[in-house]
Write a protein that holds these residues in place. Structure first.
Motif, PDB file in Angstrom:
ATOM      1  N   GLY A  76       0.849  -1.186   0.000  1.00  0.00           N
ATOM      2  CA  GLY A  76       0.000   0.000   0.000  1.00  0.00           C
ATOM      3  C   GLY A  76       0.881   1.231   0.000  1.00  0.00           C
ATOM      4  N   VAL A  77       0.258   2.368   0.092  1.00  0.00           N
ATOM      5  CA  VAL A  77       1.032   3.605   0.068  1.00  0.00           C
ATOM      6  C   VAL A  77       0.299   4.646   0.906  1.00  0.00           C
ATOM      7  CG1 VAL A  77      -0.079   4.475  -2.060  1.00  0.00           C
ATOM      8  CG2 VAL A  77       2.248   5.190  -1.502  1.00  0.00           C
ATOM      9  N   THR A  78       1.046   5.509   1.530  1.00  0.00           N
ATOM     10  CA  THR A  78       0.363   6.574   2.274  1.00  0.00           C
ATOM     11  C   THR A  78      -0.129   7.633   1.304  1.00  0.00           C
ATOM     12  OG1 THR A  78       2.449   7.786   2.605  1.00  0.00           O
ATOM     13  CG2 THR A  78       1.756   6.280   4.367  1.00  0.00           C
ATOM     14  N   LEU A  79      -1.235   8.219   1.683  1.00  0.00           N
ATOM     15  CA  LEU A  79      -1.762   9.366   0.933  1.00  0.00           C
ATOM     16  C   LEU A  79      -0.780  10.533   1.040  1.00  0.00           C
ATOM     17  CD1 LEU A  79      -4.384  10.473  -0.353  1.00  0.00           C
ATOM     18  CD2 LEU A  79      -5.191  10.954   1.943  1.00  0.00           C
ATOM     19  N   GLU A  80      -0.119  10.600   2.177  1.00  0.00           N
ATOM     20  CA  GLU A  80       0.751  11.745   2.461  1.00  0.00           C
ATOM     21  C   GLU A  80       2.145  11.573   1.855  1.00  0.00           C
ATOM     22  OE1 GLU A  80      -1.070  10.170   4.760  1.00  0.00           O
ATOM     23  OE2 GLU A  80      -2.448  11.719   5.482  1.00  0.00           O
ATOM     24  N   TYR A  81       2.591  12.636   1.212  1.00  0.00           N
ATOM     25  CA  TYR A  81       3.995  12.763   0.812  1.00  0.00           C
ATOM     26  C   TYR A  81       4.707  13.445   1.977  1.00  0.00           C
ATOM     27  CZ  TYR A  81       8.111  14.837  -1.352  1.00  0.00           C
ATOM     28  OH  TYR A  81       9.400  15.226  -1.629  1.00  0.00           O
ATOM     29  N   THR A  82       5.845  12.887   2.361  1.00  0.00           N
ATOM     30  CA  THR A  82       6.543  13.481   3.515  1.00  0.00           C
ATOM     31  C   THR A  82       8.004  13.781   3.172  1.00  0.00           C
ATOM     32  OG1 THR A  82       7.391  11.403   4.458  1.00  0.00           O
ATOM     33  CG2 THR A  82       5.137  12.029   5.058  1.00  0.00           C
ATOM     34  N   GLU A  83       8.515  14.777   3.846  1.00  0.00           N
ATOM     35  CA  GLU A  83       9.960  15.045   3.798  1.00  0.00           C
ATOM     36  C   GLU A  83      10.420  15.217   5.234  1.00  0.00           C
ATOM     37  OE1 GLU A  83      10.990  18.343   1.274  1.00  0.00           O
ATOM     38  OE2 GLU A  83      10.103  17.384  -0.508  1.00  0.00           O
ATOM     39  N   THR A  84      11.531  14.586   5.561  1.00  0.00           N
ATOM     40  CA  THR A  84      12.073  14.695   6.915  1.00  0.00           C
ATOM     41  C   THR A  84      13.562  14.981   6.791  1.00  0.00           C
ATOM     42  OG1 THR A  84      10.467  13.001   7.545  1.00  0.00           O
ATOM     43  CG2 THR A  84      12.131  13.581   9.179  1.00  0.00           C
ATOM     44  N   HIS A  85      13.931  16.223   7.072  1.00  0.00           N
ATOM     45  CA  HIS A  85      15.301  16.639   6.772  1.00  0.00           C
ATOM     46  C   HIS A  85      16.257  16.622   7.964  1.00  0.00           C
ATOM     47  CE1 HIS A  85      14.232  17.635   2.695  1.00  0.00           C
ATOM     48  NE2 HIS A  85      13.150  18.236   3.157  1.00  0.00           N
ATOM     49  N   ALA A  86      15.707  16.527   9.178  1.00  0.00           N
ATOM     50  CA  ALA A  86      16.612  16.621  10.330  1.00  0.00           C
ATOM     51  C   ALA A  86      16.314  15.609  11.432  1.00  0.00           C
ATOM     52  CB  ALA A  86      16.554  18.038  10.903  1.00  0.00           C
ATOM     53  N   GLY A 114      16.315  12.594   5.646  1.00  0.00           N
ATOM     54  CA  GLY A 114      16.428  12.973   4.233  1.00  0.00           C
ATOM     55  C   GLY A 114      15.408  12.248   3.360  1.00  0.00           C
ATOM     56  N   PHE A 115      14.683  11.276   3.916  1.00  0.00           N
ATOM     57  CA  PHE A 115      13.691  10.552   3.095  1.00  0.00           C
ATOM     58  C   PHE A 115      12.602  11.523   2.646  1.00  0.00           C
ATOM     59  CE2 PHE A 115       9.645   8.049   2.983  1.00  0.00           C
ATOM     60  CZ  PHE A 115       9.937   7.320   1.843  1.00  0.00           C
ATOM     61  N   CYS A 116      12.347  11.528   1.348  1.00  0.00           N
ATOM     62  CA  CYS A 116      11.342  12.428   0.774  1.00  0.00           C
ATOM     63  C   CYS A 116      10.449  11.618  -0.154  1.00  0.00           C
ATOM     64  CB  CYS A 116      12.004  13.535  -0.049  1.00  0.00           C
ATOM     65  SG  CYS A 116      13.132  14.575   0.878  1.00  0.00           S
ATOM     66  N   LYS A 155      20.314  12.494  -0.646  1.00  0.00           N
ATOM     67  CA  LYS A 155      21.543  12.832  -1.376  1.00  0.00           C
ATOM     68  C   LYS A 155      22.316  11.575  -1.737  1.00  0.00           C
ATOM     69  CE  LYS A 155      21.075  17.352  -0.518  1.00  0.00           C
ATOM     70  NZ  LYS A 155      21.116  17.861   0.847  1.00  0.00           N
ATOM     71  N   LYS A 156      21.895  10.441  -1.172  1.00  0.00           N
ATOM     72  CA  LYS A 156      22.631   9.195  -1.414  1.00  0.00           C
ATOM     73  C   LYS A 156      22.429   8.735  -2.846  1.00  0.00           C
ATOM     74  CE  LYS A 156      22.135   5.441   1.125  1.00  0.00           C
ATOM     75  NZ  LYS A 156      21.521   4.500   2.090  1.00  0.00           N
ATOM     76  N   LEU A 157      23.496   8.340  -3.502  1.00  0.00           N
ATOM     77  CA  LEU A 157      23.394   7.899  -4.898  1.00  0.00           C
ATOM     78  C   LEU A 157      22.568   6.628  -5.014  1.00  0.00           C
ATOM     79  CD1 LEU A 157      26.983   8.512  -6.310  1.00  0.00           C
ATOM     80  CD2 LEU A 157      24.856   9.757  -6.800  1.00  0.00           C
ATOM     81  N   ASN A 158      22.718   5.759  -4.011  1.00  0.00           N
ATOM     82  CA  ASN A 158      22.047   4.451  -4.110  1.00  0.00           C
ATOM     83  C   ASN A 158      20.749   4.368  -3.299  1.00  0.00           C
ATOM     84  OD1 ASN A 158      23.369   4.630  -1.744  1.00  0.00           O
ATOM     85  ND2 ASN A 158      24.336   2.616  -1.811  1.00  0.00           N
ATOM     86  N   ALA A 159      20.167   5.521  -2.943  1.00  0.00           N
ATOM     87  CA  ALA A 159      18.877   5.493  -2.226  1.00  0.00           C
ATOM     88  C   ALA A 159      17.823   4.942  -3.191  1.00  0.00           C
ATOM     89  CB  ALA A 159      18.501   6.888  -1.758  1.00  0.00           C
ATOM     90  N   LYS A 160      17.140   3.884  -2.773  1.00  0.00           N
ATOM     91  CA  LYS A 160      16.287   3.177  -3.731  1.00  0.00           C
ATOM     92  C   LYS A 160      14.840   3.665  -3.728  1.00  0.00           C
ATOM     93  CE  LYS A 160      17.358  -1.093  -2.265  1.00  0.00           C
ATOM     94  NZ  LYS A 160      18.417  -0.980  -1.233  1.00  0.00           N
ATOM     95  N   TYR A 161      14.466   4.347  -2.664  1.00  0.00           N
ATOM     96  CA  TYR A 161      13.030   4.617  -2.509  1.00  0.00           C
ATOM     97  C   TYR A 161      12.732   6.108  -2.393  1.00  0.00           C
ATOM     98  CZ  TYR A 161      13.260  -0.363  -1.681  1.00  0.00           C
ATOM     99  OH  TYR A 161      13.497  -1.717  -1.824  1.00  0.00           O
ATOM    100  N   ASN A 162      13.523   6.917  -3.032  1.00  0.00           N
ATOM    101  CA  ASN A 162      13.353   8.354  -2.864  1.00  0.00           C
ATOM    102  C   ASN A 162      12.768   9.047  -4.096  1.00  0.00           C
ATOM    103  OD1 ASN A 162      13.929   9.979  -0.470  1.00  0.00           O
ATOM    104  ND2 ASN A 162      14.981  11.313  -1.919  1.00  0.00           N
ATOM    105  N   HIS A 163      12.294   8.251  -5.083  1.00  0.00           N
ATOM    106  CA  HIS A 163      11.694   8.875  -6.273  1.00  0.00           C
ATOM    107  C   HIS A 163      10.219   9.075  -5.999  1.00  0.00           C
ATOM    108  CE1 HIS A 163      15.412   7.982  -8.266  1.00  0.00           C
ATOM    109  NE2 HIS A 163      15.294   6.719  -7.895  1.00  0.00           N
ATOM    110  N   ARG A 164       9.770  10.304  -6.064  1.00  0.00           N
ATOM    111  CA  ARG A 164       8.396  10.631  -5.652  1.00  0.00           C
ATOM    112  C   ARG A 164       7.367   9.807  -6.421  1.00  0.00           C
ATOM    113  NH1 ARG A 164       5.978  16.536  -4.068  1.00  0.00           N
ATOM    114  NH2 ARG A 164       3.902  15.782  -3.536  1.00  0.00           N
TER     115      ARG A 164
END
Ligand SMILES: Nc1ccn([C@H]2C[C@H](O)[C@@H](COP(=O)(O)OP(=O)(O)OP(=O)(O)O)O2)c(=O)n1
Length: 178
Positions: A76-86, A114-116, A155-164
């Motif tokens: 499933g997926v959350t309705l909410e898009y989140t960004e957590t920078h700190a 950093g997950f967005c 910012k990680k090159l190999n982050a796999k799940y950060n494409h909106r």
């Protein structure tokens, strides 16, 4: 330390936390309630292969809801898009959801600084249960981090799940080098 409601609001003001859409009434004492997004997914193959790219079928939850059945894994997926920078965001279940026999993550509850993105849910159920688009499904809690960060997830090159995305994302384990 877990952020309180007031602190979550302060971080939102500062821009270090983003929840979109944001509704003040979803803010708990020290958490924020997230909701089930429009789409669910199932793997195409019955037997998954941890070395391969296992593809999924994505489908929309109908207006009348969708009955989840035991013995299946649903993404499933959350309705909410989140960004957590700190902070370190954690996705937790809600007691009312757990009491319906719904698990919303198989093993992964932790997010990275950093997950967005929207959050993919790894859903399984104890008995048949009808779920609906937009129902409360989980809660986000935010932990303070000790120490500086070298590698923010976004910012990680190999982050796999950060494409909106607004659809669930299948396991990208095949991209790991092992
Ligand atoms: N139920 C969950 C748990 C986590 N995440 C998101 C938030 C995390 O920041 C990101 C990556 O999670 P993990 O670090 O647990 O995943 P991996 O280690 O497999 O991926 P990566 O190598 O990209 O870190 O996925 C998610 O969408 N749904």
């Amino acid at each position: 330390m877990i952020l309180s409601d007031k602190q979550i609001l302060e971080e939102i003001e500062k821009g270090t936390i983003l929840v979109e859409p944001f509704d003040r009434s979803c803010l708990g004492t020290n958490s924020y309630d997230v909701h089930l997004g429009r789409y669910l997914a199932r793997y195409k193959d019955e037997v998954l292969d941890a070395r391969k790219h296992n593809e999924i079928d994505v489908f929309e939850i109908p207006e009348e809801g969708f009955v989840l059945e035991p013995g299946n894994l649903y993404l499933g997926v959350t309705l909410e898009y989140t960004e957590t920078h700190a902070h370190v965001p954690f996705l937790e279940g809600k007691s009312s959801v757990g009491r319906l026999g719904i698990d919303i993550h198989a093993t992964a509850g932790k997010g990275d600084v950093g997950f967005c993105n929207t959050w993919t849910l790894e859903i399984s159920v104890s008995q048949k249960v009808r779920v609906y688009y937009g129902m409360p499904i989980g809660q986000l809690i935010y932990f303070e981090v000790k120490g500086g960060i070298e590698n923010y997830y976004n910012k990680k090159l190999n982050a796999k799940y950060n494409h909106r995305t607004i659809t669930p994302v299948e396991s990208m384990m095949w991209m790991n080098e092992w």
